[in-house]
Structure formats: structure tokens, C-alpha cells
Write a protein that holds these residues in place. Structure first.
Motif, PDB file in Angstrom:
ATOM      1  N   THR A  14       0.835  -1.197   0.000  1.00 19.74           N
ATOM      2  CA  THR A  14       0.000   0.000   0.000  1.00 19.74           C
ATOM      3  C   THR A  14       0.876   1.256   0.000  1.00 19.74           C
ATOM      4  O   THR A  14       0.599   2.213  -0.721  1.00 19.74           O
ATOM      5  N   ALA A  15       1.947   1.241   0.797  1.00 23.14           N
ATOM      6  CA  ALA A  15       2.882   2.372   0.814  1.00 23.14           C
ATOM      7  C   ALA A  15       3.589   2.515  -0.531  1.00 23.14           C
ATOM      8  O   ALA A  15       3.686   3.618  -1.085  1.00 23.14           O
ATOM      9  N   LEU A  16       4.078   1.399  -1.074  1.00 24.60           N
ATOM     10  CA  LEU A  16       4.775   1.443  -2.367  1.00 24.60           C
ATOM     11  C   LEU A  16       3.831   1.857  -3.485  1.00 24.60           C
ATOM     12  O   LEU A  16       4.220   2.586  -4.411  1.00 24.60           O
ATOM     13  N   GLN A  17       2.599   1.415  -3.412  1.00 31.44           N
ATOM     14  CA  GLN A  17       1.614   1.766  -4.437  1.00 31.44           C
ATOM     15  C   GLN A  17       1.341   3.264  -4.428  1.00 31.44           C
ATOM     16  O   GLN A  17       1.154   3.871  -5.485  1.00 31.44           O
ATOM     17  N   LYS A  18       1.332   3.872  -3.253  1.00 26.77           N
ATOM     18  CA  LYS A  18       1.167   5.326  -3.174  1.00 26.77           C
ATOM     19  C   LYS A  18       2.321   6.018  -3.910  1.00 26.77           C
ATOM     20  O   LYS A  18       2.112   6.970  -4.663  1.00 26.77           O
ATOM     21  N   MET A  19       3.528   5.529  -3.708  1.00 34.00           N
ATOM     22  CA  MET A  19       4.673   6.086  -4.427  1.00 34.00           C
ATOM     23  C   MET A  19       4.522   5.862  -5.927  1.00 34.00           C
ATOM     24  O   MET A  19       4.805   6.759  -6.722  1.00 34.00           O
ATOM     25  N   ALA A  97      15.726   4.498  -1.599  1.00 36.24           N
ATOM     26  CA  ALA A  97      14.893   4.820  -0.448  1.00 36.24           C
ATOM     27  C   ALA A  97      14.405   3.533   0.196  1.00 36.24           C
ATOM     28  O   ALA A  97      14.087   2.565  -0.496  1.00 36.24           O
ATOM     29  N   ALA A  98      14.347   3.555   1.510  1.00 37.87           N
ATOM     30  CA  ALA A  98      13.781   2.454   2.279  1.00 37.87           C
ATOM     31  C   ALA A  98      12.423   2.899   2.811  1.00 37.87           C
ATOM     32  O   ALA A  98      12.242   4.060   3.173  1.00 37.87           O
ATOM     33  N   VAL A  99      11.485   1.966   2.830  1.00 36.40           N
ATOM     34  CA  VAL A  99      10.131   2.223   3.325  1.00 36.40           C
ATOM     35  C   VAL A  99       9.770   1.093   4.275  1.00 36.40           C
ATOM     36  O   VAL A  99      10.017  -0.081   3.964  1.00 36.40           O
ATOM     37  N   THR A 100       9.196   1.445   5.431  1.00 37.30           N
ATOM     38  CA  THR A 100       8.771   0.409   6.365  1.00 37.30           C
ATOM     39  C   THR A 100       7.303   0.575   6.722  1.00 37.30           C
ATOM     40  O   THR A 100       6.747   1.667   6.637  1.00 37.30           O
ATOM     41  N   SER A 101       6.699  -0.524   7.110  1.00 33.89           N
ATOM     42  CA  SER A 101       5.319  -0.500   7.585  1.00 33.89           C
ATOM     43  C   SER A 101       5.256  -1.314   8.874  1.00 33.89           C
ATOM     44  O   SER A 101       5.935  -2.328   9.009  1.00 33.89           O
ATOM     45  N   ALA A 102       4.461  -0.801   9.805  1.00 28.68           N
ATOM     46  CA  ALA A 102       4.341  -1.487  11.091  1.00 28.68           C
ATOM     47  C   ALA A 102       2.990  -1.188  11.709  1.00 28.68           C
ATOM     48  O   ALA A 102       2.387  -0.152  11.424  1.00 28.68           O
ATOM     49  N   ARG A 103       2.581  -2.084  12.554  1.00 32.36           N
ATOM     50  CA  ARG A 103       1.377  -1.820  13.338  1.00 32.36           C
ATOM     51  C   ARG A 103       1.650  -0.699  14.317  1.00 32.36           C
ATOM     52  O   ARG A 103       0.847   0.198  14.491  1.00 32.36           O
TER      53      ARG A 103
END
Length: 189
Positions: A14-19, A97-103
Motif C-alpha cells: 500500500t505504501a509502495l503503491q502510493k509512491m 529509499a527504504a520504506v517500512t510499515s508497522a502496526r
């Protein structure tokens, strides 16, 4: 872009798709390569070859991972270990770039682990207006993380600007740094 999650269309995606949406609006082509369990199911060589092929012609790279015990997934770490050993020359000097996702937490430690690959290989690290992270347990949560989505948008715009700046510099004759022969020091005698 590398989606280092085990869930193909989860929070990291979802984060990568926004990019990807921001890239598309600017006329920048992008692709998301899903790691999944391929790295641990005997497909790591094929996966690394696929990513290395894409990286050879890419102007930049984004690596995304969910947080597992304040770290990227074991799958994406395995892929990056192999990728950076076989595609080092094709990755050097490309914006990353690094992207992370977390609860909830562990994101900055995860970002640190991912960014070290870029730093080791002389890759300019692209930043946003805050840490490159989104929060949520499921994609629907991430879509409600307005700050996280804005961070992804700014990150994509910053990456576009840096890639365009590098291209403009090359057109004007700005010479890219040359790789140096690595010096290795052994502290055990």
C-alpha cells in the motif's frame, strides 16, 4: 521497487503503491517486484536475477519491508544480501529509499538496517519530511494514515527530483564519482 513483505498486497504494498501513483503522475515508470516467500522457497537465485535485471536499467530503487522484531523480513534481507553482492556495480550511485510499515513500532530500526545496504554501496539515500514509514495492521489502516501517505508522496517527489537532477548533471558533463578499490582492514593480527 521491492516489496519485501510476505503479503503481496499488504501494508508495505500500500505504501509502495502510493509512491507508484506519484511516479505515474510525473511520467516516471515504476514496477513493484514482490519477494514473498520466493527467497526461502528455493527461488532466491531467480528472484535476485529478476531484481538485478530491473536494477540495471532503473534510475533508482525503493526497498519496502514490514517490521518483524524491529527488523526487515528475513526474506528481504536474504534477497538484499545476494543482490548487493551480484549487482553492486549496477546499483552504485543510484538514488535509493527504504520504506517500512508497522502496526506500531520498530520502524526506525528497520529503516536503519535497509539504509545500510545503500550506504555501503555509495547510493544517495532519499528522504521525506519524516521517517519513511506507514502504520497499520491491514491496508485499510494504512489508507487512513494520512501522515504516512503524505510521507510516501513527498518521498516519491524527492526521488523524482534527485533522479532528474542526476540526469541533468550528466547532460551538463558533471562527472560521476569513480568506484574505488576497497581497502579492507583486519583488526585481528
Amino acid at each position: 521497487m521491492i516489496n519485501g513483505s510476505r503479503r503481496e498486497h499488504g501494508c508495505t504494498y500500500t505504501a509502495l503503491q502510493k509512491m507508484a501513483e506519484v511516479f505515474a503522475e510525473a511520467g516516471v515508470e515504476s514496477e513493484i517486484i514482490f519477494v514473498g516467500k520466493r527467497a526461502v522457497n528455493g527461488e532466491i537465485d531467480e528472484l535476485v536475477k529478476e531484481i538485478a535485471g530491473a536494477a540495471a536499467t532503473a534510475d533508482g530503487i525503493v526497498v519496502g519491508s514490514p517490521v518483524y522484531y524491529a527488523s526487515p523480513t528475513g526474506e528481504v534481507l536474504s534477497v538484499l544480501d545476494r543482490l548487493f553482492s551480484v549487482a553492486e556495480a549496477d546499483l552504485r550511485f543510484k538514488p535509493a529509499a527504504a520504506v517500512t510499515s508497522a502496526r506500531r513500532a520498530g520502524t526506525t530500526a528497520c529503516l536503519d538496517a535497509l539504509n545500510k545496504y545503500f550506504m555501503f554501496n555509495q547510493m544517495p539515500i532519499v528522504s521525506s519530511r519524516y521517517w519513511n514509514m506507514v502504520h497499520g495492521s491491514v491496508p485499510e489502516d494504512v489508507k487512513k494514515d494520512e501522515e504516512g501517505l503524505q510521507i510516501m508522496e513527498v518521498l516519491a517527489k524527492n526521488m523524482i527530483w534527485l533522479m532528474q537532477s542526476i540526469a541533468a548533471g550528466k547532460e551538463k558533463g558533471v562527472v560521476q564519482p569513480q568506484p574505488v578499490k576497497k581497502v579492507f582492514t583486519n583488526f585481528i593480527r
